[in-house]
Design a protein around this motif. Sequence first.
Motif, PDB file in Angstrom:
ATOM      1  N   GLN A 122       0.829  -1.191  -0.062  1.00 37.03           N
ATOM      2  CA  GLN A 122       0.013  -0.156  -0.070  1.00 37.03           C
ATOM      3  C   GLN A 122       0.906   1.458  -0.069  1.00 37.03           C
ATOM      4  O   GLN A 122       0.640   2.085  -0.702  1.00 37.03           O
ATOM      5  N   VAL A 123       1.851   1.270   0.910  1.00 37.02           N
ATOM      6  CA  VAL A 123       2.583   2.651   1.011  1.00 37.02           C
ATOM      7  C   VAL A 123       3.642   2.594  -0.250  1.00 37.02           C
ATOM      8  O   VAL A 123       4.009   3.913  -0.544  1.00 37.02           O
ATOM      9  N   MET A 124       4.098   1.603  -0.779  1.00 38.99           N
ATOM     10  CA  MET A 124       4.998   1.645  -1.975  1.00 38.99           C
ATOM     11  C   MET A 124       4.295   1.789  -3.281  1.00 38.99           C
ATOM     12  O   MET A 124       4.947   2.493  -4.299  1.00 38.99           O
ATOM     13  N   PRO A 137       6.815   4.329  -4.744  1.00 38.42           N
ATOM     14  CA  PRO A 137       7.903   3.284  -4.519  1.00 38.42           C
ATOM     15  C   PRO A 137       9.106   3.410  -3.460  1.00 38.42           C
ATOM     16  O   PRO A 137       9.696   2.520  -3.098  1.00 38.42           O
ATOM     17  N   MET A 138       9.426   4.715  -3.454  1.00 39.25           N
ATOM     18  CA  MET A 138      10.975   4.920  -2.694  1.00 39.25           C
ATOM     19  C   MET A 138      10.298   4.881  -1.102  1.00 39.25           C
ATOM     20  O   MET A 138      11.372   4.632  -0.480  1.00 39.25           O
ATOM     21  N   CYS A 198      11.368  -0.089   4.781  1.00 38.44           N
ATOM     22  CA  CYS A 198      11.065  -1.545   5.193  1.00 38.44           C
ATOM     23  C   CYS A 198      12.288  -2.331   5.198  1.00 38.44           C
ATOM     24  O   CYS A 198      13.299  -2.290   4.368  1.00 38.44           O
ATOM     25  N   PRO A 199      12.510  -3.205   6.167  1.00 40.95           N
ATOM     26  CA  PRO A 199      11.410  -3.580   7.138  1.00 40.95           C
ATOM     27  C   PRO A 199      11.321  -2.593   8.253  1.00 40.95           C
ATOM     28  O   PRO A 199      11.990  -1.738   8.264  1.00 40.95           O
ATOM     29  N   TYR A 200      10.320  -2.921   8.935  1.00 44.76           N
ATOM     30  CA  TYR A 200       9.944  -1.872   9.930  1.00 44.76           C
ATOM     31  C   TYR A 200      10.882  -2.814  11.379  1.00 44.76           C
ATOM     32  O   TYR A 200      10.729  -3.796  11.492  1.00 44.76           O
ATOM     33  N   ASP A 201      11.251  -1.551  12.103  1.00 43.61           N
ATOM     34  CA  ASP A 201      11.863  -2.110  13.259  1.00 43.61           C
ATOM     35  C   ASP A 201      11.481  -1.525  14.584  1.00 43.61           C
ATOM     36  O   ASP A 201      11.148  -0.282  14.667  1.00 43.61           O
ATOM     37  N   MET A 208       3.082   7.102   5.094  1.00 42.14           N
ATOM     38  CA  MET A 208       3.760   6.115   5.967  1.00 42.14           C
ATOM     39  C   MET A 208       3.128   6.387   7.452  1.00 42.14           C
ATOM     40  O   MET A 208       3.450   5.640   8.239  1.00 42.14           O
ATOM     41  N   GLN A 209       2.202   7.195   7.611  1.00 39.18           N
ATOM     42  CA  GLN A 209       1.764   7.248   9.067  1.00 39.18           C
ATOM     43  C   GLN A 209       0.707   5.964   9.228  1.00 39.18           C
ATOM     44  O   GLN A 209       0.655   5.735  10.326  1.00 39.18           O
ATOM     45  N   ILE A 210       0.362   5.169   8.237  1.00 35.91           N
ATOM     46  CA  ILE A 210      -0.451   4.077   8.444  1.00 35.91           C
ATOM     47  C   ILE A 210       0.768   3.008   9.305  1.00 35.91           C
ATOM     48  O   ILE A 210       0.302   2.292  10.160  1.00 35.91           O
TER      49      ILE A 210
END
Length: 149
Positions: free
Chosen positions: A93-95, A99-100, A105-108, A132-134
């Motif tokens: 969804q966010v990409m 795409p940048m 990703c990945p999320y830490d 990216m707020q999601i």
Amino acid sequence: MKHFAAATFAISTLFAIPALAQDQDMVSYTTGLDYEDVTFGLESAITDRGFVVDHVSHVGEMLERTRADVGSDVVLFEQADVYSFCSAKLSRQVMEANPMNITFCPYDIFVAQRPGEDSVTIGFRSFPEGEMQIIQTLLDEIAQEAIEE
């Protein structure tokens, strides 16, 4: 790392369960739960959503193991780990929006305990405004769930 150390110090001086510290670079919470309880809660919060922990970086162990090799006598953490995972659905969804956003990703999510402190800090990097707020909301929900008593 500089922001993490400053935020951790600020949190430790304003201890509350859970206490929120937020600056432009990270969101973190501190808790009186044991380190093992926080990491168990984190793993559970991640896997309960159907995600897989891709990797656990043992940052605290690495820093301690290499402390003398880099000429330092400072013990930064009693324990510190970073949990990495991804969401295929949300990442797509966010990409698709940009795409940048692959850069995030990945999320830490990190869990850390400073020497001599009973409190444990859990947190993550802040994400930019927009799509990216999601992800930021997701990470916030996971971090808070990890320290629920």
